[in-house]
Design a protein around this motif. Structure first.
Motif, PDB file in Angstrom:
ATOM      1  N   GLU A 143       7.330  37.011 -66.809  1.00  0.00           N
ATOM      2  CA  GLU A 143       6.538  35.849 -66.415  1.00  0.00           C
ATOM      3  C   GLU A 143       7.494  34.782 -65.898  1.00  0.00           C
ATOM      4  OE1 GLU A 143       3.746  34.544 -69.498  1.00  0.00           O
ATOM      5  OE2 GLU A 143       3.960  36.528 -70.415  1.00  0.00           O
ATOM      6  N   GLY A 144       7.347  34.415 -64.637  1.00  0.00           N
ATOM      7  CA  GLY A 144       8.182  33.369 -64.076  1.00  0.00           C
ATOM      8  C   GLY A 144       7.762  31.996 -64.584  1.00  0.00           C
ATOM      9  N   VAL A 145       8.764  31.142 -64.857  1.00  0.00           N
ATOM     10  CA  VAL A 145       8.518  29.771 -65.312  1.00  0.00           C
ATOM     11  C   VAL A 145       9.353  28.831 -64.439  1.00  0.00           C
ATOM     12  CG1 VAL A 145       8.652  28.149 -67.247  1.00  0.00           C
ATOM     13  CG2 VAL A 145       8.211  30.585 -67.686  1.00  0.00           C
ATOM     14  N   PRO A 146       8.735  27.859 -63.788  1.00  0.00           N
ATOM     15  CA  PRO A 146       9.514  26.961 -62.936  1.00  0.00           C
ATOM     16  C   PRO A 146      10.692  26.325 -63.676  1.00  0.00           C
ATOM     17  CG  PRO A 146       7.181  26.626 -62.568  1.00  0.00           C
ATOM     18  CD  PRO A 146       7.296  27.549 -63.757  1.00  0.00           C
ATOM     19  N   CYS A 186      13.435  19.063 -69.061  1.00  0.00           N
ATOM     20  CA  CYS A 186      12.268  19.321 -69.907  1.00  0.00           C
ATOM     21  C   CYS A 186      11.006  19.080 -69.073  1.00  0.00           C
ATOM     22  CB  CYS A 186      12.293  18.409 -71.136  1.00  0.00           C
ATOM     23  SG  CYS A 186      10.912  18.671 -72.260  1.00  0.00           S
ATOM     24  N   THR A 187      10.480  20.144 -68.536  1.00  0.00           N
ATOM     25  CA  THR A 187       9.360  20.061 -67.602  1.00  0.00           C
ATOM     26  C   THR A 187       8.019  20.228 -68.320  1.00  0.00           C
ATOM     27  OG1 THR A 187       9.342  22.435 -67.182  1.00  0.00           O
ATOM     28  CG2 THR A 187      10.806  21.077 -65.807  1.00  0.00           C
ATOM     29  N   ALA A 188       6.958  19.869 -67.619  1.00  0.00           N
ATOM     30  CA  ALA A 188       5.605  20.072 -68.159  1.00  0.00           C
ATOM     31  C   ALA A 188       5.342  21.553 -68.380  1.00  0.00           C
ATOM     32  CB  ALA A 188       4.578  19.478 -67.199  1.00  0.00           C
ATOM     33  N   GLU A 189       5.883  22.397 -67.486  1.00  0.00           N
ATOM     34  CA  GLU A 189       5.673  23.845 -67.615  1.00  0.00           C
ATOM     35  C   GLU A 189       6.341  24.393 -68.877  1.00  0.00           C
ATOM     36  OE1 GLU A 189       5.647  23.015 -63.112  1.00  0.00           O
ATOM     37  OE2 GLU A 189       6.703  22.279 -64.886  1.00  0.00           O
ATOM     38  N   MET A 190       7.525  23.873 -69.211  1.00  0.00           N
ATOM     39  CA  MET A 190       8.183  24.329 -70.427  1.00  0.00           C
ATOM     40  C   MET A 190       7.410  23.856 -71.663  1.00  0.00           C
ATOM     41  SD  MET A 190      11.999  23.737 -72.050  1.00  0.00           S
ATOM     42  CE  MET A 190      12.898  23.864 -70.510  1.00  0.00           C
ATOM     43  N   LYS A 191       6.984  22.617 -71.665  1.00  0.00           N
ATOM     44  CA  LYS A 191       6.245  22.086 -72.809  1.00  0.00           C
ATOM     45  C   LYS A 191       4.961  22.867 -73.070  1.00  0.00           C
ATOM     46  CE  LYS A 191       7.799  17.255 -72.485  1.00  0.00           C
ATOM     47  NZ  LYS A 191       7.356  15.873 -72.191  1.00  0.00           N
ATOM     48  N   ALA A 192       4.403  23.454 -72.026  1.00  0.00           N
ATOM     49  CA  ALA A 192       3.116  24.151 -72.146  1.00  0.00           C
ATOM     50  C   ALA A 192       3.257  25.616 -72.545  1.00  0.00           C
ATOM     51  CB  ALA A 192       2.365  24.045 -70.823  1.00  0.00           C
ATOM     52  N   LEU A 193       4.476  26.107 -72.737  1.00  0.00           N
ATOM     53  CA  LEU A 193       4.659  27.514 -73.101  1.00  0.00           C
ATOM     54  C   LEU A 193       3.978  27.818 -74.429  1.00  0.00           C
ATOM     55  CD1 LEU A 193       8.438  27.997 -72.184  1.00  0.00           C
ATOM     56  CD2 LEU A 193       6.437  28.770 -70.877  1.00  0.00           C
ATOM     57  N   LYS A 194       3.530  29.078 -74.573  1.00  0.00           N
ATOM     58  CA  LYS A 194       2.824  29.495 -75.775  1.00  0.00           C
ATOM     59  C   LYS A 194       3.442  30.769 -76.349  1.00  0.00           C
ATOM     60  CE  LYS A 194      -0.427  26.346 -75.172  1.00  0.00           C
ATOM     61  NZ  LYS A 194      -0.510  25.154 -76.050  1.00  0.00           N
TER      62      LYS A 194
END
Length: 260
Positions: A143-146, A186-194
């Motif tokens: 899964e790619g994460v920006p 610290c991006t929004a995409e990282m904070k949203a990881l589950k």
């Protein structure tokens, strides 16, 4: 004479015991320490090596993440798969890829990495996985994460890592999800990881987040285990201290920047 001999023997035993202890202590702090996790699809061995370089072993396969020649790869096995997060030289090292590749090796990376290498099929089969894509390669779902800078850059509008330059990745080993941040703030995409089982977070400002910013991100997505990596010049104990009261997050510190 017998007393003298006994004294010499006792001194010798003490010296050997001290040296043995020193060797054991050295081994315990080695950056070659492998951690073993049980996944729903077998054993996963995780060996942080140097800077942003990590080796994974799973299902009889060896996976090298961002291998770099500045690390000590003596005795390290060759790659069934490379995972390269972006094109900067401490992540994309063609000489190290050439050294570690073997027939059938697969290279996974964002389009910029595959285009920069421009070496398939001689260097292995190439598979692109973007920062917004999900794809299964060699039985592992990626899964790619920006990964990108929000504030830090060489000038206004010129971030050190612009969005799309590369990709962080989540690798799924059955029910075990391992995240490599790549070079990012610290991006929004990282904070949203589950449901992240293991996270490797870069903390090497100004090109990535700081130790305290990384801790705030970790508090948001709460990986079960987190390793600081790519931390040259940073004090990783600050990161550990900032998370010591965060329930359910274990910090594992390793010596990954050439420390003795």
């Amino acid at each position: 004479m017998h007393k003298h001999a006994a004294y010499i023997l006792s001194v010798a035993v003490a010296v050997v015991s001290h040296l043995t202890l020193a060797v054991l202590l050295h081994a315990a702090t080695s950056n070659r320490q492998a951690d073993v996790m049980q996944t729903s699809q077998g054993e996963l061995r995780i060996t942080p090596l140097y800077h942003g370089s990590v080796m994974l072993e799973w299902a009889g396969k060896v996976i090298h993440v961002d291998p770099w020649s500045q690390g000590d790869y003596t005795g390290i096995p060759q790659a069934d798969m490379f995972v390269i997060t972006h094109t900067h030289r401490d992540h994309l090292d063609p000489a190290m890829i050439d050294k570690l590749k073997k027939p059938g090796t697969i290279i996974v990376g964002p389009p910029a990495v595959i285009d920069t290498l421009n070496c398939a099929p001689a260097c292995g089969q190439a598979e692109t996985v973007t920062d917004a894509e999900k794809k299964t390669v060699m039985g592992i779902t990626f899964e790619g994460v920006p990964m990108y800078n929000i504030v830090q850059g060489s000038a206004p509008g010129m971030p050190f890592h612009h969005k799309g330059i590369g990709s962080g990745y989540i690798l799924n080993f059955g029910d075990t999800r391992v995240y490599f941040s790549g070079d990012t703030e610290c991006t929004a995409e990282m904070k949203a990881l589950k449901n992240i089982s293991v996270a490797f977070l870069a903390m090497n400002p100004p090109r990535t987040e700081s130790t305290l910013e990384a801790a705030e991100c970790a508090k948001a997505f709460k990986p079960k285990i987190v390793y600081p990596y790519h931390y040259r010049g940073s004090n990783t104990q600050e990161f550990a201290d900032a998370l010591k009261n965060t329930t359910g997050v274990e910090v594992r510190l390793r010596k990954l920047e050439g420390e003795s």
